[in-house]
Write an enzyme that holds these catalytic residues in place. Sequence first.
Site, PDB file in Angstrom:
ATOM      1  N   CYS A   1     -16.832  -2.780  -4.330  1.00  0.00           N
ATOM      2  CA  CYS A   1     -15.787  -4.081  -4.382  1.00  0.00           C
ATOM      3  C   CYS A   1     -16.246  -4.896  -3.132  1.00  0.00           C
ATOM      4  CB  CYS A   1     -14.511  -3.812  -4.238  1.00  0.00           C
ATOM      5  SG  CYS A   1     -13.993  -3.414  -2.442  1.00  0.00           S
TER       6      CYS A   1
ATOM      7  N   ARG B   1      -2.048 -11.365  -4.679  1.00  0.00           N
ATOM      8  CA  ARG B   1      -2.313  -9.648  -4.898  1.00  0.00           C
ATOM      9  C   ARG B   1      -1.529  -8.998  -4.033  1.00  0.00           C
ATOM     10  NH1 ARG B   1      -8.116  -7.009  -5.614  1.00  0.00           N
ATOM     11  NH2 ARG B   1      -6.879  -5.553  -6.207  1.00  0.00           N
TER      12      ARG B   1
ATOM     13  N   ASN C   1       0.688  -1.270  -0.199  1.00  0.00           N
ATOM     14  CA  ASN C   1      -0.075  -0.173  -0.054  1.00  0.00           C
ATOM     15  C   ASN C   1       0.787   1.595   0.147  1.00  0.00           C
ATOM     16  OD1 ASN C   1      -2.345  -1.562  -0.376  1.00  0.00           O
ATOM     17  ND2 ASN C   1      -3.020  -1.489   2.017  1.00  0.00           N
TER      18      ASN C   1
ATOM     19  N   ASP D   1      -7.040  -3.767   8.017  1.00  0.00           N
ATOM     20  CA  ASP D   1      -6.513  -4.714   7.181  1.00  0.00           C
ATOM     21  C   ASP D   1      -5.708  -5.849   8.019  1.00  0.00           C
ATOM     22  OD1 ASP D   1      -6.931  -3.202   5.025  1.00  0.00           O
ATOM     23  OD2 ASP D   1      -4.815  -2.463   4.540  1.00  0.00           O
TER      24      ASP D   1
HETATM   25  C1  EPZ Z   1      -6.560   2.267   1.774  1.00  0.00           C
HETATM   26  O1  EPZ Z   1      -7.898   2.095   0.773  1.00  0.00           O
HETATM   27  C2  EPZ Z   1      -6.138   0.956   1.671  1.00  0.00           C
HETATM   28  N1  EPZ Z   1      -5.659   0.392   0.287  1.00  0.00           N
HETATM   29  C3  EPZ Z   1      -7.016  -0.308   2.083  1.00  0.00           C
HETATM   30  O2  EPZ Z   1      -6.316  -1.581   2.028  1.00  0.00           O
HETATM   31  C4  EPZ Z   1      -7.092  -0.068   3.795  1.00  0.00           C
HETATM   32  O3  EPZ Z   1      -8.037  -1.148   4.126  1.00  0.00           O
HETATM   33  C5  EPZ Z   1      -7.772   1.340   3.669  1.00  0.00           C
HETATM   34  O4  EPZ Z   1      -7.043   2.212   3.072  1.00  0.00           O
HETATM   35  C6  EPZ Z   1      -7.878   1.767   5.183  1.00  0.00           C
HETATM   36  O5  EPZ Z   1      -6.625   1.925   5.769  1.00  0.00           O
HETATM   37  C7  EPZ Z   1      -4.575   1.124  -0.352  1.00  0.00           C
HETATM   38  O6  EPZ Z   1      -3.639   1.733   0.360  1.00  0.00           O
HETATM   39  C8  EPZ Z   1      -4.053   0.738  -1.809  1.00  0.00           C
HETATM   40  P1  EPZ Z   1      -9.883   5.001   2.645  1.00  0.00           P
HETATM   41  P2  EPZ Z   1      -8.764   3.531   0.752  1.00  0.00           P
HETATM   42  O7  EPZ Z   1     -10.283   5.907   1.705  1.00  0.00           O
HETATM   43  O8  EPZ Z   1      -7.879   4.417   0.512  1.00  0.00           O
HETATM   44  C9  EPZ Z   1     -14.646   6.096   3.043  1.00  0.00           C
HETATM   45  C10 EPZ Z   1      -5.959  -3.756   1.406  1.00  0.00           C
HETATM   46  O9  EPZ Z   1      -6.301  -4.745   1.720  1.00  0.00           O
HETATM   47  N2  EPZ Z   1     -14.499   6.897   1.900  1.00  0.00           N
HETATM   48  O10 EPZ Z   1      -8.868   5.279   3.943  1.00  0.00           O
HETATM   49  O11 EPZ Z   1      -9.678   2.970  -0.633  1.00  0.00           O
HETATM   50  C11 EPZ Z   1     -14.323   4.485   2.788  1.00  0.00           C
HETATM   51  O12 EPZ Z   1     -15.524   4.007   2.286  1.00  0.00           O
HETATM   52  C12 EPZ Z   1      -6.682  -2.616   1.205  1.00  0.00           C
HETATM   53  O13 EPZ Z   1      -4.757  -3.841   1.179  1.00  0.00           O
HETATM   54  C13 EPZ Z   1     -15.489   7.774   1.467  1.00  0.00           C
HETATM   55  O14 EPZ Z   1     -16.487   7.665   2.246  1.00  0.00           O
HETATM   56  O15 EPZ Z   1      -9.313   3.617   1.821  1.00  0.00           O
HETATM   57  C14 EPZ Z   1     -14.067   4.014   4.089  1.00  0.00           C
HETATM   58  O16 EPZ Z   1     -15.354   3.922   4.709  1.00  0.00           O
HETATM   59  C15 EPZ Z   1      -8.186  -2.866   1.306  1.00  0.00           C
HETATM   60  N3  EPZ Z   1     -15.499   8.529   0.381  1.00  0.00           N
HETATM   61  C16 EPZ Z   1     -13.124   4.917   4.589  1.00  0.00           C
HETATM   62  O17 EPZ Z   1     -13.530   6.229   3.946  1.00  0.00           O
HETATM   63  C17 EPZ Z   1     -13.990   8.524  -0.121  1.00  0.00           C
HETATM   64  O18 EPZ Z   1     -13.949   9.276  -1.347  1.00  0.00           O
HETATM   65  C18 EPZ Z   1     -11.716   4.929   4.507  1.00  0.00           C
HETATM   66  O19 EPZ Z   1     -11.536   4.400   3.221  1.00  0.00           O
HETATM   67  C19 EPZ Z   1     -13.180   7.587   0.114  1.00  0.00           C
HETATM   68  C20 EPZ Z   1     -13.382   6.904   1.274  1.00  0.00           C
END
Ligand code: EPZ
Length: 429
Positions: A126, A408, A23, A316
């Site tokens: 997803c 992955r 990540n 995670d």
């Molecule tokens: C990152 O995803 C990671 N992916 C995820 O890892 C990880 O679970 C997640 O951060 C939380 O730590 C990568 O770094 C590639 P977020 P990301 O935006 O950035 C909400 C793995 O298994 N949200 O921090 O997509 C969202 O729905 C993966 O390696 C909105 O509402 O996560 C969630 O509830 C899975 N609107 C929360 O914020 C937005 O526009 C946090 O998501 C964006 C997010």
Amino acid sequence: MDRIRIVGGKPLTGAIPISGAKNATLPLMIAALLTEDTLVLDNVPHLADVGLLERILGNHGVDVMIAGKRPGENGANGRTLHISAKNIVDTTAPYELVSKMRASFWVVAPLVARMGEAKVSMPGGCAIGTRPVDLLIMALEKLGAEIEIEGGYVVARAKNGLRGGEIEFPKVTVGGTHTALMAAALARGTTVIENAAREPEIGDVADCLNKMGAKISGAGTARIVVEGVARLNGARHSVLPDRIETGTYAMAVAMTGGDVLLQNARPELLQGALDALAQTGVTVTPTNEGIRIARNGAGLMPVDVTTEPFPGFPTDLQAQLMALMTRAKGTSRITETIFENRFMHVQELVRLGARIQLDGQTATIEGVERLNGAPVMATDLRASVSLVIAGLAAEGETVVNRVYHLDRGFERVEEKLARCGAEIERISD
Ligand code: EPZ
């Protein structure tokens, strides 16, 4: 499709090298789009997601060389990538590619910052929840991008370049913070990001951007300040160790008993998770070489954990901790607050004999004396590896199907565990 076959019951002893963080690698590779010069990344893990992002970047005209070889050729652990986005030939990221990996949506920020336009497919839902991109779009709008949604694509335009602005996230978002950082790096003037994500991968990307000539301060805190610059240059950066891989193997050792050194692991990257592990009765010892995890005969104590943004317990590692708690002496509770649907592992763990009850976002796990091996399958990366952990302690044979998900995000998982004494192998059809 490959499967992983495990015969449980063997303690783990020895050493496991921890790879570079998936990540951090993904946004670092995307950051290469910000400069005409070459970005060199060391300690890049050999993962399916990295290969997929190479293809996605290739579609924009980016040239990726792996330790002197071309993409697709075999490389050793901890590879070096030379990424050159000298000529960006296409600012569109199509649905076929973005839908395969959500993080690829983040290309929108460097493309609009450098090229003045980007057309990137919405990633869609997803397996772990709806995962919207509204906050990423909000961040770009605050920096002056005009955004339209057309036929499932986000079209971002900033013909005269982006300008600095105030971005306050109503909710902590890792992707939102990466997007804001990359866009602000090339915007005119100062950007302040409030309620920024503090995950170590944000700090790693900010370090790399600063080596490329960006002026970012405060990364790792909730308030990041970016002084925009006109252009960024090439740099060389080594990816930080994977805290989720570290926590996963720590839980595997806790599950089987034994004594393993997690080489290159850094405790400060996952203190929240290590504290939870220590509460289960496992011995966690930071050393000069990494982190040593040991558990002798004593049983595991139950713990109650709620997932939170960094520095809290990471979502995670939620599935892996749940696998561990299936064998605890008593009842534990795990509450998921980041993603609304991240419990796909529950029914598979139950197939192995676990006792788990779901009530909304909270799982109650009643520890059992033993798990029994079975064929299992999961539809996301962390859920899949939780089944590997359970299989390592289950009696008899467990076969984890759809290994694609594991590949992955975990580099050579069966090899790393087998070297420490696990009976585990990959079966290719
Ligand atoms: C990152 O995803 C990671 N992916 C995820 O890892 C990880 O679970 C997640 O951060 C939380 O730590 C990568 O770094 C590639 P977020 P990301 O935006 O950035 C909400 C793995 O298994 N949200 O921090 O997509 C969202 O729905 C993966 O390696 C909105 O509402 O996560 C969630 O509830 C899975 N609107 C929360 O914020 C937005 O526009 C946090 O998501 C964006 C997010």
